[in-house]
Design an enzyme around this catalytic site. Structure first.
Site, PDB file in Angstrom:
ATOM      1  N   TYR A 141     -35.469 -24.033 -78.562  1.00 44.06           N
ATOM      2  CA  TYR A 141     -33.802 -24.369 -78.708  1.00 44.06           C
ATOM      3  C   TYR A 141     -33.436 -23.958 -79.968  1.00 44.06           C
ATOM      4  O   TYR A 141     -32.176 -23.338 -80.077  1.00 44.06           O
ATOM      5  CB  TYR A 141     -33.527 -25.967 -78.257  1.00 44.06           C
ATOM      6  CG  TYR A 141     -32.279 -26.476 -78.610  1.00 44.06           C
ATOM      7  CD1 TYR A 141     -31.179 -26.238 -77.944  1.00 44.06           C
ATOM      8  CD2 TYR A 141     -32.355 -27.381 -79.674  1.00 44.06           C
ATOM      9  CE1 TYR A 141     -29.886 -26.677 -78.174  1.00 44.06           C
ATOM     10  CE2 TYR A 141     -30.796 -27.756 -79.920  1.00 44.06           C
ATOM     11  CZ  TYR A 141     -29.737 -27.437 -78.884  1.00 44.06           C
ATOM     12  OH  TYR A 141     -28.696 -28.102 -79.359  1.00 44.06           O
ATOM     13  N   LYS A 145     -30.593 -21.042 -80.940  1.00 45.77           N
ATOM     14  CA  LYS A 145     -29.280 -21.527 -81.743  1.00 45.77           C
ATOM     15  C   LYS A 145     -29.428 -20.440 -82.908  1.00 45.77           C
ATOM     16  O   LYS A 145     -28.174 -20.006 -83.274  1.00 45.77           O
ATOM     17  CB  LYS A 145     -29.344 -22.839 -82.240  1.00 45.77           C
ATOM     18  CG  LYS A 145     -29.097 -23.900 -80.849  1.00 45.77           C
ATOM     19  CD  LYS A 145     -27.701 -23.490 -80.209  1.00 45.77           C
ATOM     20  CE  LYS A 145     -27.327 -24.429 -79.124  1.00 45.77           C
ATOM     21  NZ  LYS A 145     -26.190 -23.986 -78.238  1.00 45.77           N
TER      22      LYS A 145
HETATM   23  N1  SER Z   1     -29.369 -33.281 -80.152  1.00 45.19           N
HETATM   24  C1  SER Z   1     -29.849 -32.133 -80.122  1.00 45.19           C
HETATM   25  C2  SER Z   1     -31.116 -32.483 -79.399  1.00 45.19           C
HETATM   26  O1  SER Z   1     -31.740 -33.398 -79.810  1.00 45.19           O
HETATM   27  C3  SER Z   1     -29.673 -31.601 -81.344  1.00 45.19           C
HETATM   28  O2  SER Z   1     -28.802 -30.545 -81.438  1.00 45.19           O
HETATM   29  O3  SER Z   1     -31.812 -31.636 -79.192  1.00 45.19           O
END
Ligand code: SER
Length: 320
Positions: A141, A145
């Site tokens: 993730y 990003k």
């Molecule tokens: N709230 C998100 C997560 O915990 C962080 O961007 O993946």
């Protein structure tokens, strides 16, 4: 004033659900189009089914409705992404590239594509993490990003696309259950507390993480989007801070309302993700550029979450 038509992609998610009414209020009910893979439980206005990994579907939707602004909120979050890294990468990147490309081709005027504290990794300072520092994320993730931030900057520089972004901390809200995030314990805990249950926390008691209450997150988003373009010095993504707290501090805050509330600590793989992230964030560039200032601290957020969720659960509890 020229009318805007706003498209919200990933509208059924945690941020989309809360953002939609704000956008409808600001731009007019019929000028906001919610789009997602599935119909929402409750439709809140115009809705279109959309698989944003398919560029033709997206292009047709934008063209047919003469969309002038896009909020691209579809993403696989940190913990869920780790269960299937290549799927998460493909979904996060394909949707972003499609949104950038369709926006460029069709002259979309403004674009919001959020980033996250997950862009930071081992090499970034954990306290008051600065706007500009090493970005070596530990999750797919976070990698997606970082790539998204750089693609955004590229489309801004090369094609003049007016794209804006925030590195959201963990977002806390009552409007929906978030899915698949590492910071989501701070939402789930309230649902258990107001129902009179204890909570099994997947992070250790002393895990300090940056968080923000939804109201602040939405205001930051709308203020950034309204700011004059010449005040936006960051076209990758702005650091954004609300508050920072640990599960133990949050539990203590909830105990001021429910003294018998208990949290049990059972850290799992998400602990490693949390440990790779900042503890506190330096958002001074956002404050300087477009006047950002959070309004919610831990006590105020706790009060609001408990009062809102109590109102939601109360009628349910009484009918049982
Ligand atoms: N709230 C998100 C997560 O915990 C962080 O961007 O993946």
């Amino acid at each position: 004033m020229k009318r805007e038509t706003i498209l919200v992609i990933g509208a059924n998610g945690q941020i989309g659900t809360a953002l939609l009414p704000r956008l409808q209020e600001a731009f007019g009910f019929n000028h906001v189009i919610a789009a997602d893979l599935r119909h929402p439980k409750q439709e809140q206005g115009r809705f279109e089914l959309l698989d944003a990994t398919k560029i033709d579907e997206l292009a047709t939707l934008v063209q047919r409705n003469r969309v002038t602004q896009i909020y691209h909120l579809a993403a696989v979050l940190s913990a869920k992404g780790e269960t299937d890294p290549l799927w998460a990468w493909n979904l996060n990147m394909q949707t972003l590239l499609n949104v950038l490309e369709v926006s460029r081709q069709q002259g979309v005027k403004k674009l919001f594509a959020p980033s996250s504290i997950a862009v930071f990794g081992e090499q970034a300072p954990k306290l008051e993490t600065p706007q500009t520092t090493a970005l070596d994320p530990a999750t797919v993730y976070g990698i997606s990003k970082v790539a998204a931030e750089n693609w955004s900057l590229y489309y801004h520089k090369r094609y003049g696309l007016d794209i804006r972004s925030l590195r959201y901390p963990g977002v806390i809200s009552y409007q929906s259950m978030p899915g698949g995030g590492t910071t989501d314990y701070a939402v789930a805990i309230f649902h258990e507390a107001v129902q009179g249950n204890s909570y099994d926390c997947f992070l250790a008691a002393d895990t300090l993480l940056p968080m923000i209450y939804m109201d602040d997150a939405l205001r930051a988003t709308l203020e950034l989007m309204e700011a004059p373009a010449d005040q936006i010095s960051v076209r990758t993504s702005y650091n954004l801070a609300g508050m920072s707290f640990t599960p133990a501090e949050l539990t203590a805050s909830i105990q001021t309302y429910f003294p018998h509330f208990i949290t049990n600590y059972k850290p799992d793989f998400r602990q490693g993700i949390a440990d790779s992230w900042p503890k506190t964030i330096d958002d001074s560039v956002a404050r300087q550029d477009w006047g950002w200032k959070p309004a919610y601290n831990l006590p105020r957020m706790t009060e609001e979450m408990i009062s809102q969720l109590s109102a939601i659960y109360q009628p349910l509890v009484q009918t049982h």
